[in-house]
Design a protein around this motif. Sequence first.
Motif, PDB file in Angstrom:
ATOM      1  N   MET A   1      11.308   6.220  54.454  1.00 28.45           N
ATOM      2  CA  MET A   1      11.940   7.361  53.775  1.00 28.45           C
ATOM      3  C   MET A   1      12.132   8.521  54.750  1.00 28.45           C
ATOM      4  O   MET A   1      11.297   8.753  55.612  1.00 28.45           O
ATOM      5  N   ILE A   2      13.261   9.240  54.574  1.00 29.94           N
ATOM      6  CA  ILE A   2      13.527  10.446  55.342  1.00 29.94           C
ATOM      7  C   ILE A   2      13.200  11.657  54.479  1.00 29.94           C
ATOM      8  O   ILE A   2      13.704  11.789  53.361  1.00 29.94           O
ATOM      9  N   SER A   3      12.354  12.537  54.992  1.00 29.65           N
ATOM     10  CA  SER A   3      12.055  13.797  54.298  1.00 29.65           C
ATOM     11  C   SER A   3      12.883  14.907  54.938  1.00 29.65           C
ATOM     12  O   SER A   3      12.720  15.188  56.124  1.00 29.65           O
ATOM     13  N   VAL A   4      13.774  15.503  54.158  1.00 31.61           N
ATOM     14  CA  VAL A   4      14.605  16.604  54.642  1.00 31.61           C
ATOM     15  C   VAL A   4      13.929  17.910  54.235  1.00 31.61           C
ATOM     16  O   VAL A   4      13.831  18.217  53.041  1.00 31.61           O
ATOM     17  N   VAL A   5      13.440  18.662  55.214  1.00 33.69           N
ATOM     18  CA  VAL A   5      12.746  19.921  54.947  1.00 33.69           C
ATOM     19  C   VAL A   5      13.679  21.077  55.280  1.00 33.69           C
ATOM     20  O   VAL A   5      14.133  21.207  56.422  1.00 33.69           O
ATOM     21  N   LEU A   6      13.955  21.912  54.285  1.00 30.32           N
ATOM     22  CA  LEU A   6      14.846  23.051  54.442  1.00 30.32           C
ATOM     23  C   LEU A   6      14.044  24.342  54.297  1.00 30.32           C
ATOM     24  O   LEU A   6      13.713  24.750  53.174  1.00 30.32           O
TER      25      LEU A   6
END
Length: 324
Positions: free
Chosen positions: A1-6
């Motif tokens: 899984m890719i975690s996109v942190v903004l």
Amino acid sequence: MISVVLPCRNEERALPSVIEEVRAALEDYDYEIIVSDSSTDRSPVIAEELGVTLVKHDKEGYGRAIKEGVAKARGNRVLIADADSTYDFHDAPRLLGKDQDLVIGERSFTRENMGWLHQVGNTLLSLFSNVLFNVWIRDWHCGMRVIRRDAYERLDLQTEGMEFASEMIIKAIRNDLTIGQTTINYRKRRGESKLETWVDGWRHLRFLVLNAPEKTVYPLAALFFSSFFFLQNRYYQILSLLVSFQLFSTGLYSEIYLHNFLGDEKYHIRKLYDYLNLPIGIGLGAAAIAGSFLIPSRFIQTATMLGGFHILTTVYYLSVLGVK
């Protein structure tokens, strides 16, 4: 899984389009979107309405926002990017397609997407960083990057401001992580910039010097000390000694700070802790001061006395930093 942190602070104008763009760009991936928020506007409401994970911490600082977001991430790779619409998330697959531990974007600057002063500052700081750490990374301060979660945990990142980006690269180098780069698009931001040109520039420069005293303050200390033997004026000689002592102490304080607070363990600092304590330091300083009165030359006597006082002040600050 890719975690996109903004990391997000008051980005209500840009956040909806950023989230939709992430979804469009990563539709072929298993991913999650995490908005790490310290906003006072409607940004957190927008994040919840759009069904992404909201980490509401109300703590200012770029580094703090990323750390709070990554702490909630479930993915084995983390994609970090600002929530201000400056980054084109359709470039994200190029970063994700590389297999290095850390992959950094290289932004394409124009007069439309970044002011000339920021362009010059970014270029100079990147060049200076490359010289200090013997690497070639074209854009040290790019906010779009991908890092493996296990690699991120190894770095033990500590800073909470804009210098977080530099700390990540410095520690990646020191931990022998593989680093990749790829060009990305860069756009004019929506909303008000959080970057304070001179304050953040100074914080970056100070952090770089702090992390490389052996290439900055120590050579300067040696230069001023050596000038003592070539200057003809005695007052200038004393001044050169004082400056060299101060620079040397600054380098030593930097290394102790890195050792104690930023996780950069140093063998010689451990040995310093083993053999130096406050009573010994006071004794050395007092001995230098007392011994100066036995020196017939008024000039050498003054220099020795100043050195003794400097030892006392240095040892005091060392005791504050951890030497007992």
